[in-house]
Scaffold this motif. Structure first.
Motif, PDB file in Angstrom:
ATOM      1  N   PRO A   1       0.835  -1.212   0.000  1.00 51.42           N
ATOM      2  CA  PRO A   1       0.000   0.000   0.000  1.00 51.42           C
ATOM      3  C   PRO A   1       0.867   1.259   0.000  1.00 51.42           C
ATOM      4  O   PRO A   1       1.936   1.283   0.618  1.00 51.42           O
ATOM      5  CB  PRO A   1      -0.815  -0.116   1.288  1.00 51.42           C
ATOM      6  CG  PRO A   1      -0.147  -1.161   2.116  1.00 51.42           C
ATOM      7  CD  PRO A   1       0.629  -2.034   1.203  1.00 51.42           C
TER       8      PRO A   1
ATOM      9  N   ASN B   1      -0.756   6.674   1.787  1.00 53.23           N
ATOM     10  CA  ASN B   1      -2.122   7.004   2.234  1.00 53.23           C
ATOM     11  C   ASN B   1      -3.110   5.869   1.990  1.00 53.23           C
ATOM     12  O   ASN B   1      -4.313   6.072   2.007  1.00 53.23           O
ATOM     13  CB  ASN B   1      -2.629   8.258   1.504  1.00 53.23           C
ATOM     14  CG  ASN B   1      -1.793   9.469   1.855  1.00 53.23           C
ATOM     15  OD1 ASN B   1      -1.607   9.774   3.029  1.00 53.23           O
ATOM     16  ND2 ASN B   1      -1.254  10.134   0.843  1.00 53.23           N
ATOM     17  N   GLU B   2      -2.561   4.672   1.778  1.00 54.09           N
ATOM     18  CA  GLU B   2      -3.440   3.539   1.461  1.00 54.09           C
ATOM     19  C   GLU B   2      -3.399   2.462   2.545  1.00 54.09           C
ATOM     20  O   GLU B   2      -2.472   2.412   3.347  1.00 54.09           O
ATOM     21  CB  GLU B   2      -2.989   2.887   0.141  1.00 54.09           C
ATOM     22  CG  GLU B   2      -3.258   3.732  -1.084  1.00 54.09           C
ATOM     23  CD  GLU B   2      -2.817   3.025  -2.358  1.00 54.09           C
ATOM     24  OE1 GLU B   2      -3.396   3.308  -3.404  1.00 54.09           O
ATOM     25  OE2 GLU B   2      -1.890   2.186  -2.309  1.00 54.09           O
TER      26      GLU B   2
ATOM     27  N   ARG C   1      -4.135  -1.951   2.848  1.00 56.07           N
ATOM     28  CA  ARG C   1      -4.452  -3.173   2.105  1.00 56.07           C
ATOM     29  C   ARG C   1      -5.642  -3.841   2.797  1.00 56.07           C
ATOM     30  O   ARG C   1      -5.684  -3.943   4.025  1.00 56.07           O
ATOM     31  CB  ARG C   1      -3.262  -4.126   2.090  1.00 56.07           C
ATOM     32  CG  ARG C   1      -3.650  -5.429   1.392  1.00 56.07           C
ATOM     33  CD  ARG C   1      -2.456  -6.291   1.095  1.00 56.07           C
ATOM     34  NE  ARG C   1      -1.565  -5.639   0.161  1.00 56.07           N
ATOM     35  CZ  ARG C   1      -0.496  -6.240  -0.360  1.00 56.07           C
ATOM     36  NH1 ARG C   1      -0.210  -7.473  -0.030  1.00 56.07           N
ATOM     37  NH2 ARG C   1       0.268  -5.608  -1.189  1.00 56.07           N
TER      38      ARG C   1
ATOM     39  N   VAL D   1      -1.128   6.715   7.297  1.00 53.07           N
ATOM     40  CA  VAL D   1      -2.518   6.382   7.644  1.00 53.07           C
ATOM     41  C   VAL D   1      -2.707   6.370   9.161  1.00 53.07           C
ATOM     42  O   VAL D   1      -1.947   5.716   9.879  1.00 53.07           O
ATOM     43  CB  VAL D   1      -2.906   5.003   7.059  1.00 53.07           C
ATOM     44  CG1 VAL D   1      -4.290   4.579   7.542  1.00 53.07           C
ATOM     45  CG2 VAL D   1      -2.861   5.047   5.533  1.00 53.07           C
TER      46      VAL D   1
ATOM     47  N   VAL E   1     -13.159   1.623  -4.521  1.00 52.29           N
ATOM     48  CA  VAL E   1     -11.864   1.692  -5.221  1.00 52.29           C
ATOM     49  C   VAL E   1     -12.112   1.979  -6.707  1.00 52.29           C
ATOM     50  O   VAL E   1     -13.160   1.611  -7.230  1.00 52.29           O
ATOM     51  CB  VAL E   1     -11.074   0.361  -5.052  1.00 52.29           C
ATOM     52  CG1 VAL E   1     -10.546   0.223  -3.634  1.00 52.29           C
ATOM     53  CG2 VAL E   1     -11.925  -0.852  -5.406  1.00 52.29           C
TER      54      VAL E   1
ATOM     55  N   ASN F   1      -5.550  -2.546  -2.561  1.00 49.19           N
ATOM     56  CA  ASN F   1      -5.109  -1.368  -1.819  1.00 49.19           C
ATOM     57  C   ASN F   1      -6.144  -0.272  -2.007  1.00 49.19           C
ATOM     58  O   ASN F   1      -6.557   0.008  -3.139  1.00 49.19           O
ATOM     59  CB  ASN F   1      -3.753  -0.884  -2.324  1.00 49.19           C
ATOM     60  CG  ASN F   1      -2.645  -1.860  -1.988  1.00 49.19           C
ATOM     61  OD1 ASN F   1      -2.707  -2.547  -0.958  1.00 49.19           O
ATOM     62  ND2 ASN F   1      -1.630  -1.946  -2.838  1.00 49.19           N
ATOM     63  N   ALA F   2      -6.585   0.331  -0.896  1.00 42.43           N
ATOM     64  CA  ALA F   2      -7.638   1.348  -0.965  1.00 42.43           C
ATOM     65  C   ALA F   2      -7.161   2.611  -0.273  1.00 42.43           C
ATOM     66  O   ALA F   2      -6.424   2.537   0.732  1.00 42.43           O
ATOM     67  CB  ALA F   2      -8.908   0.841  -0.279  1.00 42.43           C
ATOM     68  N   ASN F   3      -7.614   3.760  -0.788  1.00 45.49           N
ATOM     69  CA  ASN F   3      -7.292   5.025  -0.144  1.00 45.49           C
ATOM     70  C   ASN F   3      -7.900   5.061   1.256  1.00 45.49           C
ATOM     71  O   ASN F   3      -9.092   4.764   1.417  1.00 45.49           O
ATOM     72  CB  ASN F   3      -7.862   6.163  -1.010  1.00 45.49           C
ATOM     73  CG  ASN F   3      -7.243   7.479  -0.633  1.00 45.49           C
ATOM     74  OD1 ASN F   3      -7.254   7.855   0.545  1.00 45.49           O
ATOM     75  ND2 ASN F   3      -6.691   8.165  -1.613  1.00 45.49           N
ATOM     76  N   ALA F   4      -7.111   5.411   2.253  1.00 46.42           N
ATOM     77  CA  ALA F   4      -7.598   5.356   3.635  1.00 46.42           C
ATOM     78  C   ALA F   4      -8.695   6.388   3.905  1.00 46.42           C
ATOM     79  O   ALA F   4      -9.577   6.159   4.735  1.00 46.42           O
ATOM     80  CB  ALA F   4      -6.434   5.579   4.596  1.00 46.42           C
TER      81      ALA F   4
END
Ligand SMILES: NC(=O)c1ccc[n+]([C@@H]2O[C@H](COP(=O)([O-])OP(=O)(O)OC[C@H]3O[C@@H](n4cnc5c(N)ncnc54)[C@H](OP(=O)(O)O)[C@@H]3O)[C@@H](O)[C@H]2O)c1
Length: 324
Positions: free
Chosen positions: A25, A28-29, A31, A76, A89, A99-102
């Motif tokens: 990640p 700022n991501e 998993r 994060v 996502v 992986n996603a933006n937090a």
């Protein structure tokens, strides 16, 4: 990890299950180990290269997931490893991990079943936003829902009832309408058999519906402007029928009516606080037993193409999910 890959733009037949490597990640991501991934109509458009957000093959489709955070980026601070989350996502949801933006993560209540949660946020988030912030639906008003047994449509039936509206569900078969009744619709219209315009007028004593929720578009949208009440609000949600309707402005003028765009993806970025309030309300309804997200079927990840074909063939009711 395993993931569904779109190697060339086209129909579901272009998808295959592959072994792919996911990068760590970014700062700022996070998993997410995916427990369920929602299948949404735009996914079909995206693999065909017809969606507003283009992806270049090879890519993994899928815009919504739910699961457990297994790694976090250096910057994060809003979640920790082990948190149960739902994430939107841009691509990558039809997989074992993403992986996603937090920033956009939605923390799920402890008792929310992760195996259905991947089919919750997009449909219910879009719909509460549409009916509250865009449609200003009030108790006692009449809500007409098109495509009412579909993903966002059934959410509109359920949420419309919870907001105190009289809900008219419109769909293309008796089976779909029976489901809408089960989920709270007061009246139903089979638009494969009867004129939508005439049926709505009959059910509203000639007045028309106060709010119209339209994820279908096409020819049915034209009927809507004849079936809308004075000061009515027509909500532009989507175009599942495949054609974007054109409005003759005089139809709005004559009813003192409004056509309002609904774009949940834009709303969650621009108005995150209001979005969080919407989800707090949805989770409260769920905790009180008033709302049960309707997920009709779970497919194994490998069957993503079959799931998409079912959606294209209008066989799906409510939401469907993939289970990696
Ligand atoms: N604006 C937003 O923020 C937002 C958010 C989410 C989704 N959407 C849009 O909302 C629409 C519906 O999404 P969904 O996930 O609810 O899809 P869905 O579950 O497949 O539901 C769509 C419904 O549209 C009807 N339909 C009419 N003609 C169709 C056709 N040619 N092919 C497929 N369905 C057809 C079907 O109902 P009948 O058979 O009963 O007619 C179907 O149940 C899509 O256009 C999607 O892009 C917009």
């Amino acid at each position: 990890m395993k993931a569904i890959v779109c190697k060339q733009l086209g129909g579901p037949e272009t998808l295959s299950l592959e072994d792919v490597t996911l990068a760590p990640p970014g700062p700022n991501e996070v998993r997410v180990r995916i427990a369920s991934a929602g299948i949404n109509f735009p996914d079909i458009l995206q693999i065909a290269g017809k969606y507003q957000f283009k992806a270049t093959p090879p890519f993994t489709p899928g815009a919504e997931v739910a699961g457990t955070v297994t790694a976090i980026g250096a910057k994060v601070s809003n979640v920790i490893i082990g948190d149960r989350v739902a994430a939107i996502v841009p691509i990558g949801g039809y997989a074992e991990e993403v992986n996603a933006n937090a920033d956009g993560l939605l923390k799920l209540p402890a008792d929310f079943d992760l195996s259905i949660a991947g089919g919750f946020a997009l449909a219910y988030g879009t719909t509460i936003h549409a009916l509250k912030q865009r449609g200003s639906l009030k108790p006692g008003e009449t809500l007409l829902v098109l495509g009412a047994a579909g993903g966002v449509g059934l959410a509109a039936v359920q949420i419309g009832k919870l907001m105190g509206a009289r809900v008219i569900a419109a769909a293309s078969s008796a089976e779909k309408l029976a489901l809408c009744r089960e989920q709270g619709a007061d009246e139903v219209i089979d638009y494969s058999k009867e004129s939508l315009k005439e049926a709505v007028k009959k059910l509203t004593k000639g007045q028309g519906a106060d709010v119209i929720y339209d994820p279908v578009g096409g020819d049915l949208a034209q009927d809507c402007f004849s079936a809308i009440n004075w000061c009515g609000r027509y909500l532009v949600v989507g175009f599942a029928a495949g054609t974007i309707p054109e409005i003759a402005m005089n139809r709005l003028l004559l009813k003192g009516a409004a056509a309002l765009g609904v774009f949940w993806g834009g709303f969650i970025v621009r108005e995150p606080k209001v979005n969080a309030e919407n989800f707090a309300e949805l989770f409260a309804w769920i905790a009180e037993g008033k709302l049960k997200p309707y997920i009709s079927k779970a497919y194994p990840l490998a069957d993503a193409a079959d799931a998409m074909r079912d959606m294209q063939a209008r066989k799906v009711t409510g939401k469907i999910v993939l289970i990696p």
